[in-house]
Design a protein around this motif. Structure first.
Motif, mmCIF file in Angstrom:
data_model
loop_
_atom_site.group_PDB
_atom_site.id
_atom_site.type_symbol
_atom_site.label_atom_id
_atom_site.label_comp_id
_atom_site.label_asym_id
_atom_site.label_seq_id
_atom_site.Cartn_x
_atom_site.Cartn_y
_atom_site.Cartn_z
ATOM 1 N N SER A 34 0.838 -1.198 0.000
ATOM 2 C CA SER A 34 0.000 0.000 0.000
ATOM 3 C C SER A 34 0.876 1.253 0.000
ATOM 4 N N ASP A 35 0.221 2.407 -0.159
ATOM 5 C CA ASP A 35 0.960 3.670 -0.059
ATOM 6 C C ASP A 35 1.595 3.802 1.320
ATOM 7 N N ALA A 36 0.874 3.332 2.341
ATOM 8 C CA ALA A 36 1.440 3.369 3.691
ATOM 9 C C ALA A 36 2.654 2.458 3.790
ATOM 10 N N GLY A 37 2.604 1.314 3.105
ATOM 11 C CA GLY A 37 3.741 0.403 3.104
ATOM 12 C C GLY A 37 4.955 1.006 2.410
ATOM 13 N N LEU A 38 4.717 1.694 1.298
ATOM 14 C CA LEU A 38 5.824 2.341 0.594
ATOM 15 C C LEU A 38 6.450 3.440 1.459
ATOM 16 N N ALA A 39 5.600 4.190 2.149
ATOM 17 C CA ALA A 39 6.115 5.237 3.031
ATOM 18 C C ALA A 39 6.943 4.636 4.155
ATOM 19 N N TRP A 40 6.480 3.516 4.684
ATOM 20 C CA TRP A 40 7.249 2.829 5.726
ATOM 21 C C TRP A 40 8.608 2.375 5.181
ATOM 22 N N ALA A 41 8.614 1.775 3.995
ATOM 23 C CA ALA A 41 9.861 1.299 3.389
ATOM 24 C C ALA A 41 10.823 2.453 3.157
#
Length: 633
Positions: free
Chosen positions: A204-211
């Motif tokens: 997700s976009d949240a996952g990309l931001a976390w990465a």
């Protein structure tokens, strides 16, 4: 991947319709000689023999391996499940932890076929063989979770088995995204950190931001991105980013220079490509998936063997389940996939870490060390070729004139004076900024000696230098840094690197190759073998040490160690094979000059040395590798 769950990208034929087996017999890797981890008389589903205790991983070695395990879904498929191949793979990795210096294993998703509780439980039990043995990561593929969801899907059987709680006690585990489906792992290998990002099949976009946050917090660490759906390939192995791969490329990979490699499964056949990121650097993109092969891929793994001493990553793909069986007990189709040798399965990648990682991890190699930190109470002579040795700032390629002096920095008076051999021109001896990473001085001399016609240059000790007459009856250690040019052009057989002048026969030595050769010398044979020849002060003999062929284009620390009774030659802190047991007590020196850059025969020089010489240190006792100019432990 399956036809029903993951349609091929537009314009591409489904991987299921393109199934094929690699034909022909496969060469067996050297590891085939290892003891079998599986009962060789059993068939599919045989109970594995208990794996050996794991070896000790060396985080300092410049050679280490990362194992990549793709889609294992057909081994965990309801009542068709058979984890035996994977058990064998895990046993192999446990055994190779120390032998092949396996730093980490990463699974690329689709652990199971349906992601139901029974399949996940069996996979959970099987992966337990790695817990506490070999650090690893796992990520979800579309067959492990609801494929219509992204990493915000919430609870699942997969997450309960392979979520953050599984890895919390591992030294390499760095953390997970709040949803638990993305994780990162930092392993230490070759004396540096390496970050593995294990991303969900749909981030997700949240996952990309976390990465992105993880990468930002590890701003000087090289990164390998792993995910399930990244790229697909044609029959020739040419890879293209999938739609999801394009999203990861544009949203994460291309903007982060730290990512030098991205690995995915999902599609077959395997393939690879090289993309250019926003910093203008290469990113290697690989597809690894063998579920279409015999026995669902049979737990096949790919080893990425990093060899930073050579500046390459050697990649090989094989199935330990078959590899560790006796040949007669392998099923006919299994013999075809013991090892895959196609261009997308077995290959080498260049990896110049200094150049590739310069944008985010500038060179942190040791700074020059002053002479006082190199000279010990047993040092009798020490020469170096930076501003402290031959005077003047080092200008790469600058000519070193005849008469120039390389001072003995011990102040024992063993100064060396430059002179050219024969009618050699100025270019046979020049300054260089090249140096061994561990050398105290960040400079060297570049010799361009040769034969036909003979040419070269030497540095000779002054007439009253104590080193000329030293007999070293209590032992000695001679250390130097040497590099052979690449390309290695011309005939330089039997060139001398250093020597004590004086004929062996004049010292009363009649046993040996010739009474006309020097009393002590370090040479290079036509095969580029180091040869150390010593006529001892006491014995009438010429014990000779031989190394392996010295590779070109690479710096080596060479040490000749004599304990008063025998001599041993070391290369890069490694004892060479052909050291004589013949007694060697002292050096039969005749008061003639100690020399760098050539070896005299019958008191006359022919060719000179061809290559680079760095710091040279001589001690009057046997040193251990931990006491060398570059400490080796």
């Amino acid at each position: 991947m399956s036809e029903s769950h993951v349609p091929a990208p537009t314009g591409r034929t489904s991987g299921v319709r393109r199934r094929h087996l690699l034909l022909g017999a496969m060469a067996t890797p050297a590891a085939a000689a290892l003891p079998s981890l599986v009962d060789a008389t059993s068939g599919a589903g045989a109970a594995p023999v208990a794996p050996p205790e794991p070896g000790v991983f060396d985080p300092h070695s410049p050679r280490f391996a990362i194992a990549v395990l793709p889609d294992t879904q057909y081994l965990f498929d309801q009542d068709r499940s058979d984890p035996a191949p994977l058990e064998s793979t895990f046993g192999y990795l446990a055994e190779q932890r120390g032998l092949a210096n396996v730093a980490f294993m990463t699974h690329l998703g689709d652990v199971t076929e349906h992601g139901d509780a029974d399949e996940i439980e069996l996979a959970d039990q099987t992966f337990a063989a790695l817990d506490g043995v070999v650090p690893f990561s796992v990520l979800a593929g579309n067959h492990d979770v609801d494929s219509s969801t992204d990493d915000q899907r919430g609870d699942s059987a997969y997450l309960r088995a392979f979520g953050p709680s599984r890895f919390a006690g591992n030294d390499t585990f760095g953390g997970a995204s709040p949803d638990g489906y993305n994780s990162y792992h930092v392993l230490t290998a070759a004396d540096r950190g390496w970050l593995v990002l294990a991303l969900d099949w749909r981030v997700s976009d949240a996952g990309l931001a976390w990465a992105q946050g993880v990468i930002d917090k590890h701003a000087s660490t090289p990164v390998v991105v792993t995910t399930h759906d990244l790229a697909y390939a044609d029959d020739d192995g040419a890879a293209t980013l999938s739609p999801n791969g394009e999203r990861l490329w544009d949203g994460l990979i291309r903007r982060n220079d730290q990512v030098f490699m991205a690995l995915g499964g999902h599609y077959w056949p395997p393939g690879r490509t090289v993309l250019t990121n926003d910093a203008g650097n290469d990113v290697h993109v690989h597809i690894t998936n063998y579920q279409d092969r015999y026995y669902g891929g049979a737990g096949m793994i790919r080893l990425y063997q990093f060899d930073l001493a050579r500046g390459v990553i050697d990649v090989e793909t094989f199935a330990p389940w078959f590899l560790t069986r006796d040949a007669a007990e392998r099923p006919p189709l299994g013999a075809e996939v013991i090892e895959l040798t196609g261009d997308v399965d077995r290959f080498s990648l260049p990896l110049d870490t200094e150049a590739r990682f310069a944008g985010f991890a500038p060179d942190t190699s040791p700074r020059p060390r002053p002479p006082r930190r190199v000279i010990g109470r047993h040092t009798v002579a020490y020469w170096r070729f930076d501003t402290v040795g031959l005077r003047g700032r080092v200008e790469d390629g600058a000519v070193v004139d005849d008469g120039a002096v390389a001072a003995d920095l011990t102040r024992n008076g063993n100064d060396l004076v430059v002179r050219r051999l024969h009618s050699s021109g100025p270019g046979v001896l020049t300054r260089s900024v090249e140096h061994h990473e561990g050398a105290p001085a960040h400079a060297s001399l570049r010799f361009d000696g040769g034969q036909s016609p003979d040419r070269g240059a030497v540095l000779e000790a002054v007439a009253d230098a104590a080193i000329n007459s030293a007999t070293f009856l209590d032992g000695f250690t001679i250390e130097l840094f040497v590099k052979l040019p690449e390309p290695f052009e011309g005939d330089h057989a039997w060139m001398g690197i250093l020597s004590w002048q004086g004929r062996a026969g004049d010292a009363g030595k009649t046993e040996g190759y010739s009474p006309l050769e020097s009393v002590c010398s370090l040479n290079l044979s036509g095969e580029r073998f180091l040869q150390f020849v010593l006529y001892p002060h006491v014995q009438n003999a010429s014990p000779t040490s031989w190394s392996h062929a010295l590779p070109v284009g690479r710096w080596f620390h060479v040490a000749v160690v004599n304990d008063g009774s025998t001599s041993v030659v070391w290369v890069e802190g490694s004892r060479i094979a052909r050291n004589p047991a013949q007694p060697a007590h002292g050096i039969a020196t005749l008061g003639l000059p100690f020399t760098l850059g050539a070896n005299a025969f019958d008191n006359a020089f022919g060719q000179g040395f061809y290559g680079y010489l760095g710091d040279v240190r001589i001690s009057d006792r046997a040193l251990t590798p931990a006491e060398f100019v570059v400490p080796f432990t």
